[in-house]
Design a protein around this motif. Structure first.
Motif, PDB file in Angstrom:
ATOM      1  N   LEU A 205     -37.554  28.173 -15.850  1.00 40.18           N
ATOM      2  CA  LEU A 205     -37.060  27.494 -17.051  1.00 40.18           C
ATOM      3  C   LEU A 205     -36.265  26.277 -16.616  1.00 40.18           C
ATOM      4  O   LEU A 205     -35.820  26.180 -15.474  1.00 40.18           O
TER       5      LEU A 205
ATOM      6  N   LEU B 299     -30.276  26.184 -25.327  1.00 40.10           N
ATOM      7  CA  LEU B 299     -31.358  27.138 -25.108  1.00 40.10           C
ATOM      8  C   LEU B 299     -30.822  28.549 -25.264  1.00 40.10           C
ATOM      9  O   LEU B 299     -29.838  28.919 -24.613  1.00 40.10           O
TER      10      LEU B 299
ATOM     11  N   ARG C 103     -33.840  25.386 -28.493  1.00 38.15           N
ATOM     12  CA  ARG C 103     -35.002  26.076 -27.935  1.00 38.15           C
ATOM     13  C   ARG C 103     -34.679  27.548 -27.792  1.00 38.15           C
ATOM     14  O   ARG C 103     -33.526  27.936 -27.642  1.00 38.15           O
ATOM     15  N   ARG C 104     -35.731  28.380 -27.815  1.00 36.81           N
ATOM     16  CA  ARG C 104     -35.564  29.819 -27.671  1.00 36.81           C
ATOM     17  C   ARG C 104     -36.620  30.358 -26.720  1.00 36.81           C
ATOM     18  O   ARG C 104     -37.788  29.964 -26.784  1.00 36.81           O
ATOM     19  N   LEU C 105     -36.193  31.255 -25.849  1.00 30.70           N
ATOM     20  CA  LEU C 105     -37.107  31.955 -24.955  1.00 30.70           C
ATOM     21  C   LEU C 105     -36.794  33.445 -25.009  1.00 30.70           C
ATOM     22  O   LEU C 105     -35.633  33.841 -25.189  1.00 30.70           O
TER      23      LEU C 105
ATOM     24  N   THR D 215     -41.359  34.284 -22.587  1.00 31.15           N
ATOM     25  CA  THR D 215     -42.307  33.793 -23.576  1.00 31.15           C
ATOM     26  C   THR D 215     -41.536  32.951 -24.597  1.00 31.15           C
ATOM     27  O   THR D 215     -40.326  33.092 -24.739  1.00 31.15           O
ATOM     28  N   GLU D 216     -42.269  32.111 -25.296  1.00 27.95           N
ATOM     29  CA  GLU D 216     -41.632  31.275 -26.339  1.00 27.95           C
ATOM     30  C   GLU D 216     -41.213  32.147 -27.513  1.00 27.95           C
ATOM     31  O   GLU D 216     -41.838  33.131 -27.838  1.00 27.95           O
TER      32      GLU D 216
END
Length: 215
Positions: A23, A31, A204-206, A214-215
């Protein structure tokens, strides 16, 4: 790139926690990292913060690789480039609020009294500077922890379940301040949270599952 994790692998015994995680994060970005309990979110954050070793891969902070650094080098990176916010607050009980907030900035030689005064005012702590952590509520302690993390204007802020010990209303207020103040300071923010609602507020997110993102 402010933070760059490349193909990070980490195991505890026979159990693989992180299986080739990559990442990146730049200044001004936010994030959120989500995942089930035990998925390795905190481990990944601690690796990103030079707090925990990794088996293979590479971590770069402001272009500096962690793999070639010893304990002293990692401590220097944490002192100069990273602001850490923990679920358990981790305030120093023998120091009052003012000293706790200034602690890391002084260690890094970057104490800015004007910026610290603005932080204290915005965090609503002006009337509590002479108090000690045990005299504060959970929400107030977390505000002190945010102030400490941001007082030295670090380029990278890492937050591990920053509202985990707070009720929803207090947690929301704390997150409002965290997002606002990291934006004001121009820092990049990587936050671990179990809350999809809080994660949705990040740019953003993971999601971490079975050791991969993963997204």
């Amino acid at each position: 790139m402010l933070l760059d994790l490349k193909d990070i692998r980490k195991s505890f015994g026979e159990v693989t926690i992180l299986d080739g995680v990559s990442l990146s994060l730049d200044r001004g970005e936010t994030l959120a990292l989500t995942g089930d309990s035990g998925s390795g979110k905190s481990t990944l954050l601690h690796i990103a913060g030079a707090l925990e070793p990794f088996d293979t891969g590479e971590v770069l902070i402001n272009g500096k690789a962690l793999s070639g650094l010893g304990d002293a080098g990692r401590a220097e990176i944490r002192r100069d480039a990273i602001g850490l916010i923990f679920q358990q607050f981790n305030l120093i009980p023998s120091l009052d609020v003012a000293a706790n907030i200034a602690f890391q900035a002084r260690l890094a030689g970057r104490e800015d009294k004007d910026w610290t005064a603005k932080l204290i005012e915005r965090l609503g702590l002006s009337d509590h500077l002479g108090k000690y952590p045990e005299e504060l509520s959970g929400g107030q302690q977390q505000r002190v922890a945010i102030g400490r993390a941001l007082a030295g204007r670090p380029p990278l802020v890492l937050a591990d379940e920053p509202t985990g010990n707070l009720d929803e209303a207090t947690g929301d207020a704390v997150m409002d301040l965290l997002f606002e103040l990291t934006e004001t300071s121009g820092a990049g923010l990587l936050m671990v949270t179990h809350s999809p609602r809080l994660a949705a507020r990040a740019g953003r997110r993971l999601h971490l599952r079975h050791g991969t993102l993963t997204e």
